[in-house]
Write a protein that holds these residues in place. Structure first.
Motif, PDB file in Angstrom:
ATOM      1  N   VAL A   1     -10.570   3.459   0.570  1.00 12.96           N
ATOM      2  CA  VAL A   1     -11.887   3.607  -0.038  1.00 12.96           C
ATOM      3  C   VAL A   1     -12.438   2.211  -0.337  1.00 12.96           C
ATOM      4  CG1 VAL A   1     -13.192   4.576  -1.957  1.00 12.96           C
ATOM      5  CG2 VAL A   1     -11.208   5.818  -1.045  1.00 12.96           C
ATOM      6  N   LEU A   2     -13.561   1.880   0.309  1.00 19.05           N
ATOM      7  CA  LEU A   2     -14.152   0.556   0.153  1.00 19.05           C
ATOM      8  C   LEU A   2     -15.213   0.608  -0.933  1.00 19.05           C
ATOM      9  CD1 LEU A   2     -14.511  -0.333   3.956  1.00 19.05           C
ATOM     10  CD2 LEU A   2     -12.548  -0.638   2.439  1.00 19.05           C
ATOM     11  N   ASP A   3     -14.775   0.495  -2.164  1.00 20.53           N
ATOM     12  CA  ASP A   3     -15.641   0.548  -3.339  1.00 20.53           C
ATOM     13  C   ASP A   3     -16.001  -0.874  -3.765  1.00 20.53           C
ATOM     14  OD1 ASP A   3     -16.686   0.814  -5.977  1.00 20.53           O
ATOM     15  OD2 ASP A   3     -15.617   2.714  -6.200  1.00 20.53           O
ATOM     16  N   PRO A   4     -17.292  -1.134  -4.036  1.00 22.08           N
ATOM     17  CA  PRO A   4     -17.669  -2.477  -4.508  1.00 22.08           C
ATOM     18  C   PRO A   4     -16.883  -2.922  -5.743  1.00 22.08           C
ATOM     19  CG  PRO A   4     -19.624  -1.208  -3.952  1.00 22.08           C
ATOM     20  CD  PRO A   4     -18.455  -0.255  -3.883  1.00 22.08           C
ATOM     21  N   LYS A   5     -16.404  -1.951  -6.519  1.00 20.52           N
ATOM     22  CA  LYS A   5     -15.640  -2.282  -7.727  1.00 20.52           C
ATOM     23  C   LYS A   5     -14.177  -2.597  -7.418  1.00 20.52           C
ATOM     24  CE  LYS A   5     -18.518   0.809 -10.529  1.00 20.52           C
ATOM     25  NZ  LYS A   5     -18.526   2.020 -11.396  1.00 20.52           N
ATOM     26  N   GLY A   6     -13.780  -2.355  -6.179  1.00 14.91           N
ATOM     27  CA  GLY A   6     -12.390  -2.610  -5.807  1.00 14.91           C
ATOM     28  C   GLY A   6     -11.880  -1.579  -4.809  1.00 14.91           C
ATOM     29  N   GLN A   7     -11.229  -2.027  -3.756  1.00 15.32           N
ATOM     30  CA  GLN A   7     -10.697  -1.126  -2.750  1.00 15.32           C
ATOM     31  C   GLN A   7      -9.419  -0.443  -3.251  1.00 15.32           C
ATOM     32  OE1 GLN A   7     -10.227  -2.956   1.087  1.00 15.32           O
ATOM     33  NE2 GLN A   7     -12.128  -4.118   0.947  1.00 15.32           N
ATOM     34  N   TRP A   8      -9.236   0.778  -2.789  1.00 14.11           N
ATOM     35  CA  TRP A   8      -8.005   1.483  -3.115  1.00 14.11           C
ATOM     36  C   TRP A   8      -7.685   2.482  -2.010  1.00 14.11           C
ATOM     37  CZ3 TRP A   8      -8.502   6.842  -4.245  1.00 14.11           C
ATOM     38  CH2 TRP A   8      -9.813   7.282  -4.461  1.00 14.11           C
ATOM     39  N   SER A   9      -6.444   2.897  -1.921  1.00 17.02           N
ATOM     40  CA  SER A   9      -5.993   3.802  -0.868  1.00 17.02           C
ATOM     41  C   SER A   9      -5.536   5.130  -1.452  1.00 17.02           C
ATOM     42  CB  SER A   9      -4.847   3.168  -0.075  1.00 17.02           C
ATOM     43  OG  SER A   9      -5.263   1.979   0.549  1.00 17.02           O
ATOM     44  N   GLY A  10      -5.600   6.162  -0.645  1.00 14.14           N
ATOM     45  CA  GLY A  10      -5.165   7.483  -1.071  1.00 14.14           C
ATOM     46  C   GLY A  10      -5.097   8.428   0.110  1.00 14.14           C
TER      47      GLY A  10
ATOM     48  N   GLU B   1      -6.716  11.836  -3.028  1.00 17.65           N
ATOM     49  CA  GLU B   1      -5.606  11.801  -3.972  1.00 17.65           C
ATOM     50  C   GLU B   1      -5.085  10.371  -4.066  1.00 17.65           C
ATOM     51  OE1 GLU B   1      -1.089  13.637  -4.459  1.00 17.65           O
ATOM     52  OE2 GLU B   1      -2.519  14.565  -3.067  1.00 17.65           O
ATOM     53  N   ASP B   2      -5.157   9.775  -5.246  1.00 22.17           N
ATOM     54  CA  ASP B   2      -4.728   8.387  -5.393  1.00 22.17           C
ATOM     55  C   ASP B   2      -3.201   8.298  -5.506  1.00 22.17           C
ATOM     56  OD1 ASP B   2      -3.991   9.001  -8.025  1.00 22.17           O
ATOM     57  OD2 ASP B   2      -5.731   8.002  -8.926  1.00 22.17           O
ATOM     58  N   GLN B   3      -2.690   7.095  -5.681  1.00 21.51           N
ATOM     59  CA  GLN B   3      -1.254   6.877  -5.684  1.00 21.51           C
ATOM     60  C   GLN B   3      -0.563   7.468  -6.905  1.00 21.51           C
ATOM     61  OE1 GLN B   3      -0.752   2.646  -5.110  1.00 21.51           O
ATOM     62  NE2 GLN B   3      -1.379   2.741  -2.957  1.00 21.51           N
TER      63      GLN B   3
ATOM     64  N   ARG C   1     -12.563   4.332   5.272  1.00 21.03           N
ATOM     65  CA  ARG C   1     -12.034   3.989   6.582  1.00 21.03           C
ATOM     66  C   ARG C   1     -10.586   4.459   6.681  1.00 21.03           C
ATOM     67  NH1 ARG C   1     -16.623   3.108   7.170  1.00 21.03           N
ATOM     68  NH2 ARG C   1     -17.708   1.272   7.958  1.00 21.03           N
ATOM     69  N   GLY C   2     -10.122   4.552   7.911  1.00 15.25           N
ATOM     70  CA  GLY C   2      -8.706   4.785   8.114  1.00 15.25           C
ATOM     71  C   GLY C   2      -7.936   3.530   7.735  1.00 15.25           C
ATOM     72  N   ILE C   3      -6.676   3.679   7.461  1.00 17.42           N
ATOM     73  CA  ILE C   3      -5.872   2.520   7.046  1.00 17.42           C
ATOM     74  C   ILE C   3      -5.784   1.469   8.143  1.00 17.42           C
ATOM     75  CG2 ILE C   3      -3.527   1.806   6.432  1.00 17.42           C
ATOM     76  CD1 ILE C   3      -5.064   3.055   4.152  1.00 17.42           C
ATOM     77  N   TYR C   4      -5.727   1.936   9.397  1.00 13.68           N
ATOM     78  CA  TYR C   4      -5.523   0.995  10.505  1.00 13.68           C
ATOM     79  C   TYR C   4      -6.772   0.795  11.367  1.00 13.68           C
ATOM     80  CZ  TYR C   4      -0.732   1.832   9.132  1.00 13.68           C
ATOM     81  OH  TYR C   4       0.418   1.962   8.405  1.00 13.68           O
ATOM     82  N   GLY C   5      -7.915   1.169  10.874  1.00 18.10           N
ATOM     83  CA  GLY C   5      -9.126   0.974  11.661  1.00 18.10           C
ATOM     84  C   GLY C   5     -10.275   1.811  11.164  1.00 18.10           C
ATOM     85  N   TYR C   6     -11.251   2.008  12.036  1.00 19.23           N
ATOM     86  CA  TYR C   6     -12.472   2.725  11.696  1.00 19.23           C
ATOM     87  C   TYR C   6     -12.193   4.151  11.262  1.00 19.23           C
ATOM     88  CZ  TYR C   6     -16.891   5.149  12.681  1.00 19.23           C
ATOM     89  OH  TYR C   6     -17.997   5.929  12.609  1.00 19.23           O
TER      90      TYR C   6
END
Length: 326
Positions: A280-289, A303-305, A320-325
């Motif tokens: 998730v490309l959030d201006p406040k900070g990127q995070w994955s889930g 769902e976050d970590q 975006r996907g973890i490894y690309g678009y």
């Protein structure tokens, strides 16, 4: 009359006599002959045999009012069809028509755009004879916050139509990018005119890469076309009609529920990132889930970590996907 003659020839199993066409359309043989000649000049292969009549051998891949109109099934979207050989943007023309009072469900189509735009004002490559450029004018009796769902409905309709017409494995990258084999084939832009509590009109524009064989350098890595992915050309008017049919079906369900609850399952079946890790490309900070689908408003559920489900709003962040678009 051109639309009517095309429709009759397409529905016929063999030859249609000139007299039959004259009687059904209440016109002269000369008028019929002139239309047949015009269709042949546009690229249709029409066989004319004395004492038999006319037979459509092969339909051309042309985007004309007559061709599109002959393929549209009875329905309210597209009942008013406005066609341009070339225009600045179908969305711009649709907005002008909406402001002038055109009916709900008006469909605007062009063979080429000179000023096509995507999200955030990005240009959209719009050459002649290779793509689909179309816009709907919609007038739902709904509050403005519901409008964003129409964009997701458009993406779902395009994906369904591409799968149905071509057999390609089209999917959706939330919220509305249609992709094939990890590359984008379609751009969708929704614009709205509204007051605080009611919508004047919504214009949803769709641009699809159908038969292109190359792209500008700046988008070549992320864009593709149906032709590049399948190795064959596709009839753009047939695909346009299929999109209209799919869109109308989903849109009617949306009007019934005033949200995406009736189409949520269909959408998630096409969602390429479902149950996969995303960034998730959030201006406040990127995070994955992990992507867990959408809610009835069309927001992405991630769902976050820590195992918490968070909602992601389109227009505020990118995914975006973890490894690309994708």
């Amino acid at each position: 009359m051109k639309t009517e003659i095309l429709t009759i020839l397409k529905e016929a199993e063999g030859f249609v006599s000139g007299q039959n066409l004259c009687s059904r359309l209440n016109v002269s043989r000369t008028a019929v002959w002139k239309v047949i000649r015009q269709l042949q000049e546009e690229g249709y292969q029409i066989e004319a045999v004395r004492n038999k009549g006319y037979r459509l051998v092969q339909a051309a891949d042309v985007m004309t009012e007559a061709e599109i109109g002959s393929r549209l099934k009875a329905g309210w979207i597209g009942k008013k069809l406005v066609y341009f050989y070339e225009t600045d943007s179908t969305n711009l023309q649709a907005r002008k028509l909406a402001q002038a009072g055109c009916p709900d469900g008006t469909l605007v189509v062009s063979d080429c755009q000179t000023a096509g735009k995507g999200r955030r004002g990005r240009s959209w490559s719009s050459p002649h004879g290779s793509s689909i450029y179309m816009s709907f004018v919609l007038r739902p009796s709904l509050p403005p916050y519901c409008a964003s769902a129409v964009t997701l409905i458009a993406g779902l309709a395009v994906t369904d139509a591409v799968c149905r017409e071509t057999g390609l494995p089209a999917g959706i990258k939330w919220p509305n990018d249609v992709v094939v084999n990890g590359k984008k084939i379609c751009g969708i832009l929704t614009e709205m005119s509204a007051e605080l509590e009611n919508i004047h009109y919504i214009v949803t524009g769709i641009g699809i890469n159908v038969n292109q064989q190359d792209f500008p350098d700046e988008i070549a890595a992320a864009a593709t076309s149906l032709r590049l992915e399948s190795g064959k050309s596709w009839n753009r008017s047939a695909l346009t009609a299929s999109i209209v049919s799919a869109f109308e079906g989903y849109y009617v369900k949306f009007l019934q529920s005033q949200d995406l609850s009736l189409v949520k399952d269909d959408y998630e079946k096409r969602l390429v990132n479902l149950d996969a890790e995303v960034r998730v490309l959030d201006p406040k900070g990127q995070w994955s889930g992990i992507c867990r689908g959408i809610d009835k408003e069309g927001e992405l559920l991630v769902e976050d970590q820590e195992g918490q489900i968070k909602t992601v709003r389109s227009g505020e962040v990118s995914v975006r996907g973890i490894y690309g678009y994708v």
